[in-house]
Write a protein that holds these residues in place. Structure first.
Motif, PDB file in Angstrom:
ATOM      1  N   GLY A  12       0.820  -1.215   0.000  1.00 51.09           N
ATOM      2  CA  GLY A  12       0.000   0.000   0.000  1.00 51.09           C
ATOM      3  C   GLY A  12       0.845   1.251   0.000  1.00 51.09           C
ATOM      4  N   GLU A  13       1.923   1.229   0.782  1.00 50.72           N
ATOM      5  CA  GLU A  13       2.817   2.390   0.828  1.00 50.72           C
ATOM      6  C   GLU A  13       3.547   2.586  -0.488  1.00 50.72           C
ATOM      7  N   LEU A  14       3.894   1.499  -1.149  1.00 48.15           N
ATOM      8  CA  LEU A  14       4.557   1.588  -2.444  1.00 48.15           C
ATOM      9  C   LEU A  14       3.620   2.205  -3.488  1.00 48.15           C
ATOM     10  N   LEU A  15       2.365   1.785  -3.470  1.00 49.74           N
ATOM     11  CA  LEU A  15       1.372   2.358  -4.400  1.00 49.74           C
ATOM     12  C   LEU A  15       1.147   3.842  -4.095  1.00 49.74           C
ATOM     13  N   SER A  16       1.181   4.186  -2.793  1.00 47.16           N
ATOM     14  CA  SER A  16       1.024   5.590  -2.398  1.00 47.16           C
ATOM     15  C   SER A  16       2.162   6.440  -2.950  1.00 47.16           C
ATOM     16  N   LEU A  17       3.392   5.903  -2.884  1.00 48.87           N
ATOM     17  CA  LEU A  17       4.557   6.618  -3.430  1.00 48.87           C
ATOM     18  C   LEU A  17       4.399   6.878  -4.921  1.00 48.87           C
ATOM     19  N   ILE A  18       3.991   5.866  -5.641  1.00 45.50           N
ATOM     20  CA  ILE A  18       3.825   6.005  -7.092  1.00 45.50           C
ATOM     21  C   ILE A  18       2.761   7.062  -7.407  1.00 45.50           C
ATOM     22  N   GLY A  19       1.655   7.019  -6.644  1.00 43.29           N
ATOM     23  CA  GLY A  19       0.581   8.003  -6.864  1.00 43.29           C
ATOM     24  C   GLY A  19       1.035   9.419  -6.604  1.00 43.29           C
TER      25      GLY A  19
ATOM     26  N   ALA B 204      18.534  10.136   8.537  1.00 37.37           N
ATOM     27  CA  ALA B 204      18.936  10.460   7.166  1.00 37.37           C
ATOM     28  C   ALA B 204      17.706  10.722   6.297  1.00 37.37           C
ATOM     29  N   VAL B 205      16.651   9.927   6.491  1.00 32.82           N
ATOM     30  CA  VAL B 205      15.407  10.134   5.742  1.00 32.82           C
ATOM     31  C   VAL B 205      14.771  11.470   6.119  1.00 32.82           C
ATOM     32  N   ASP B 206      14.797  11.810   7.409  1.00 34.49           N
ATOM     33  CA  ASP B 206      14.214  13.083   7.855  1.00 34.49           C
ATOM     34  C   ASP B 206      14.971  14.273   7.284  1.00 34.49           C
ATOM     35  N   ILE B 207      16.303  14.145   7.224  1.00 37.42           N
ATOM     36  CA  ILE B 207      17.117  15.229   6.648  1.00 37.42           C
ATOM     37  C   ILE B 207      16.792  15.410   5.176  1.00 37.42           C
ATOM     38  N   LEU B 208      16.672  14.319   4.444  1.00 36.33           N
ATOM     39  CA  LEU B 208      16.348  14.399   3.025  1.00 36.33           C
ATOM     40  C   LEU B 208      14.941  14.957   2.814  1.00 36.33           C
ATOM     41  N   THR B 209      14.031  14.675   3.743  1.00 37.00           N
ATOM     42  CA  THR B 209      12.680  15.246   3.677  1.00 37.00           C
ATOM     43  C   THR B 209      12.759  16.774   3.773  1.00 37.00           C
ATOM     44  N   ALA B 210      13.563  17.231   4.747  1.00 38.78           N
ATOM     45  CA  ALA B 210      13.729  18.678   4.927  1.00 38.78           C
ATOM     46  C   ALA B 210      14.376  19.320   3.707  1.00 38.78           C
ATOM     47  N   VAL B 211      15.380  18.649   3.124  1.00 42.50           N
ATOM     48  CA  VAL B 211      16.057  19.175   1.931  1.00 42.50           C
ATOM     49  C   VAL B 211      15.077  19.278   0.771  1.00 42.50           C
ATOM     50  N   ALA B 212      14.232  18.274   0.595  1.00 40.62           N
ATOM     51  CA  ALA B 212      13.255  18.292  -0.502  1.00 40.62           C
ATOM     52  C   ALA B 212      12.264  19.438  -0.316  1.00 40.62           C
ATOM     53  N   ILE B 213      11.823  19.683   0.925  1.00 37.72           N
ATOM     54  CA  ILE B 213      10.883  20.786   1.183  1.00 37.72           C
ATOM     55  C   ILE B 213      11.558  22.130   0.922  1.00 37.72           C
TER      56      ILE B 213
ATOM     57  N   ALA C  27       0.514  22.670  -2.228  1.00 36.10           N
ATOM     58  CA  ALA C  27       0.200  21.258  -2.511  1.00 36.10           C
ATOM     59  C   ALA C  27       1.483  20.452  -2.662  1.00 36.10           C
ATOM     60  N   PHE C  28       2.495  21.073  -3.336  1.00 41.31           N
ATOM     61  CA  PHE C  28       3.788  20.390  -3.490  1.00 41.31           C
ATOM     62  C   PHE C  28       4.402  20.062  -2.127  1.00 41.31           C
ATOM     63  N   ILE C  29       4.380  21.067  -1.229  1.00 39.30           N
ATOM     64  CA  ILE C  29       4.983  20.853   0.088  1.00 39.30           C
ATOM     65  C   ILE C  29       4.240  19.762   0.849  1.00 39.30           C
ATOM     66  N   MET C  30       2.920  19.775   0.778  1.00 36.99           N
ATOM     67  CA  MET C  30       2.122  18.752   1.458  1.00 36.99           C
ATOM     68  C   MET C  30       2.388  17.365   0.868  1.00 36.99           C
ATOM     69  N   TYR C  31       2.452  17.303  -0.472  1.00 31.86           N
ATOM     70  CA  TYR C  31       2.717  16.017  -1.123  1.00 31.86           C
ATOM     71  C   TYR C  31       4.104  15.468  -0.782  1.00 31.86           C
TER      72      TYR C  31
ATOM     73  N   PHE D 287       4.930  12.138   0.751  1.00 35.60           N
ATOM     74  CA  PHE D 287       5.807  11.248  -0.008  1.00 35.60           C
ATOM     75  C   PHE D 287       6.811  10.553   0.911  1.00 35.60           C
ATOM     76  N   PHE D 288       7.348  11.293   1.879  1.00 34.06           N
ATOM     77  CA  PHE D 288       8.394  10.724   2.725  1.00 34.06           C
ATOM     78  C   PHE D 288       7.843   9.938   3.919  1.00 34.06           C
ATOM     79  N   ASP D 289       6.553  10.064   4.213  1.00 32.40           N
ATOM     80  CA  ASP D 289       5.963   9.246   5.285  1.00 32.40           C
ATOM     81  C   ASP D 289       6.052   7.752   4.972  1.00 32.40           C
ATOM     82  N   PRO D 290       5.610   7.315   3.765  1.00 32.64           N
ATOM     83  CA  PRO D 290       5.783   5.892   3.426  1.00 32.64           C
ATOM     84  C   PRO D 290       7.242   5.456   3.385  1.00 32.64           C
ATOM     85  N   ILE D 291       8.126   6.384   2.908  1.00 35.91           N
ATOM     86  CA  ILE D 291       9.552   6.039   2.852  1.00 35.91           C
ATOM     87  C   ILE D 291      10.089   5.818   4.268  1.00 35.91           C
ATOM     88  N   ARG D 292       9.618   6.643   5.215  1.00 34.59           N
ATOM     89  CA  ARG D 292      10.048   6.483   6.601  1.00 34.59           C
ATOM     90  C   ARG D 292       9.592   5.114   7.141  1.00 34.59           C
TER      91      ARG D 292
END
Length: 445
Positions: free
Chosen positions: A5-12, A111-120, A143-147, A151-156
């Motif tokens: 489910g998380e993988l499908l969420s990422l793709i969406g 590391a994932v949290d840092i990359l989340t911050a960098v992407a935002i 919307a981009f920031i929210m997405y 996006f990084f919630d499933p990755i986490r």
């Protein structure tokens, strides 16, 4: 299911970002290759630490089991304190490996949290410029920031599961390594069932070694007629047990190193199961399984009736003590039969060996660890048990050896003498020396 489910969420989410704005979507996703590189580098080190954890816990469990099983020896030698110190060392090493593994597991999530911050940050910096140039609206940027956060919630979550997956793979790899090992001894592809045997055995120039280049059997030539009782004697390390081990196909004789024939049939040409099904072995240390006495005597021979089991027990002198037990033959034995005496366990082992009426019976120091009374019972029973069947007896007790039709004397993996007790004593060679130094002293106890 959760990971799918998380993988499908990422793709969406990726599709939604690219639909809203391809340029900004690609800019914010530039952190994904960095994440992949981090995961690959992390896996290389983390896997080693997780494997080390499993190795350390196996050492701890092995040490615990060893000390628990040998607690009487430990206490009799007063080594409790030293063994506890050694156990503490192994436990500390296990704890430290867990700490290191925990650090690797915990280090991936930041590391994932840092990359989340960098992407935002990238989305805000470039998105603000695009809003100013009216390429996108403010709502699209929000919307981009929210997405991106979504996006990084499933990755986490996937990262946390990936850490657990690596731990499981480290455990599973040890299991799979064991399962993937090829057995050292397998039947030939064209092996056939051994027909009913009479019991003749022949060794033809058999050479065997456990370690390459160190032969323990050196050109053994020996013929045993059906129904003959042969005793094998010799000093420690002479190769006595190795002879019966290769006959029972616990180990295989390599091609070109001689052959072993039963009723004229080479044992490697038939299936091991069909050969061993017509043989029985009694070892020095009896091993019984959790279950009733009836089940232990019958064991793998389901065709043996209760009447045959009782007859076998009577033949070896076990019937009397079994009947005195609370539930007789249905008495439940604890692990390794520890709720009955050593001598009683050995008598049950003898009954188990003869219950299926084997044509070949191997006794490997079968009376070495029992008391004189039990040995007397077994010696009396052996006269009946060995009648009409081929027997190979390895023993140090003169009472067992003297009644043999033939005595084979081994020394350093070679047969140096063959004959009866009287003829070998008259020759005054190795058997004469062994008897005077060992057999006679044991017999005199």
């Amino acid at each position: 299911v959760m990971s799918l489910g998380e993988l499908l969420s990422l793709i969406g989410i990726v599709v939604a970002l690219l639909i809203m704005n391809v340029k900004l979507g690609l800019i914010t996703m530039i952190v994904i290759p960095i994440l992949v590189v981090i995961m690959i580098a992390w896996q290389r080190f983390a896997k080693k630490t997780f494997v080390e954890v499993r190795r350390r816990i196996s050492i701890v469990n092995g040490s615990f089991n060893e000390n628990f099983a040998g607690v009487r020896v430990v206490q009799s030698l007063n080594r409790q304190k030293k063994n506890l110190e050694l156990f503490d060392e192994k436990n500390l090493a296990h704890r430290w490996s867990n700490i290191v593994a925990g650090r690797y597991a915990a280090g991936l999530l930041p590391a994932v949290d840092i990359l989340t911050a960098v992407a935002i940050i990238l989305a805000i910096l470039f998105g603000a410029q695009m809003v100013e140039s009216q390429e996108i609206g403010v709502g699209v940027l929000v919307a981009f920031i929210m997405y991106i956060q979504r996006f990084f919630d499933p990755i986490r979550n996937l990262t946390m599961q990936y850490t657990q997956l690596q731990r499981s793979m480290a455990s599973g790899s040890r299991i799979f390594d064991l399962m993937d090992r090829i057995p050292g001894l397998e039947d030939k592809e064209n092996a056939y069932e051994m027909p009913e045997i009479q019991g003749s055995v022949e060794f033809k120039n058999v050479r065997f070694s456990y370690v390459e280049g160190e032969e323990v059997l050196k050109g053994i030539n020996l013929k045993i007629a059906p129904g003959e009782t042969v005793a094998i004697v010799g000093p420690t390390g002479a190769g006595k047990t190795s002879i019966v081990s290769v006959l029972s196909r616990f180990y295989g004789v390599q091609p070109g190193n001689g052959s072993i024939l039963v009723d004229g049939i080479e044992i490697t040409d038939v299936t091991r199961e069909s050969l061993v099904h017509q043989m029985s072995m009694v070892l020095q240390e009896p091993y019984l399984f959790s279950g009733t006495i009836l089940e232990n005597i019958r064991y793998n021979h389901s065709n043996v009736s209760d009447e045959q089991i009782i007859l076998a027990a009577k033949a070896v002198g076990a019937h009397e003590f079994i009947n005195k037990l609370p539930d007789g033959y249905h008495t439940y034995l604890a692990e390794r039969g520890n709720n009955i005496s050593l001598g009683q366990r050995q008598l049950i082992s003898f009954a188990r060996a003869i219950a299926p009426d084997p044509k070949i019976l191997v006794l490997d120091e079968a009376t070495a660890s029992i008391d004189s009374h039990t040995e007397t019972l077994i010696q009396q029973a052996l006269k009946k048990v060995l009648h009409g069947r081929t027997a190979i007896v390895i023993a140090h007790r003169l009472s067992t050896i003297r009644g043999a039709d033939k005595i084979v004397v081994l020394d350093a993996g070679e047969i140096v003498e063959i004959g009866t007790h009287e003829t070998l004593m008259a020759q005054k060679h190795l058997y004469f020396e062994l008897y005077n130094k060992n057999f006679a002293s044991i017999e005199g106890l």
